[in-house]
Design an enzyme around this catalytic site. Sequence first.
Site, PDB file in Angstrom:
ATOM      1  N   CYS A 286       0.784  -1.150  -0.007  1.00 11.26           N
ATOM      2  CA  CYS A 286      -0.156  -0.049  -0.082  1.00 11.26           C
ATOM      3  C   CYS A 286       0.951   1.245  -0.147  1.00 11.26           C
ATOM      4  O   CYS A 286       1.624   1.796   1.086  1.00 11.26           O
ATOM      5  CB  CYS A 286      -1.129  -0.054   1.306  1.00 11.26           C
ATOM      6  SG  CYS A 286      -1.602   1.423   1.507  1.00 11.26           S
TER       7      CYS A 286
ATOM      8  N   CYS B 170      -0.105   3.977   2.505  1.00 11.57           N
ATOM      9  CA  CYS B 170       0.386   3.524   3.958  1.00 11.57           C
ATOM     10  C   CYS B 170       1.834   3.733   4.342  1.00 11.57           C
ATOM     11  O   CYS B 170       2.222   4.336   5.151  1.00 11.57           O
ATOM     12  CB  CYS B 170       0.307   1.909   4.044  1.00 11.57           C
ATOM     13  SG  CYS B 170      -1.525   1.130   3.738  1.00 11.57           S
TER      14      CYS B 170
END
Length: 95
Positions: A31, A34
């Site tokens: 991600c 993230c």
Amino acid sequence: MPVTPIETFDEFQKVINGETPAIIDFWAPWCAPCKLISPLFEKFSNRPENAGLGFYKIDTEANQRVMEEANVRTMPSFMVFKSGKKLGESPSAKT
């Protein structure tokens, strides 16, 4: 307080059922958002005014059971727990 990784479902249960409000970052290695928000979460956890809070992160790829239990649908997701109750959540990083 530094961000503490949660490695197991049992650790997750202990954290969310504690008396200290716990802010949890649900993330995944693949991600990109993230990875971008992680340093900000770390910085936020070290602010003096947040000393009474617990900051944690969970790799959802390594903890599928936790992801399902918390009903995580997007990453990153942030949730706040205290005494077994979810107090709030943000289902993604907003820019």
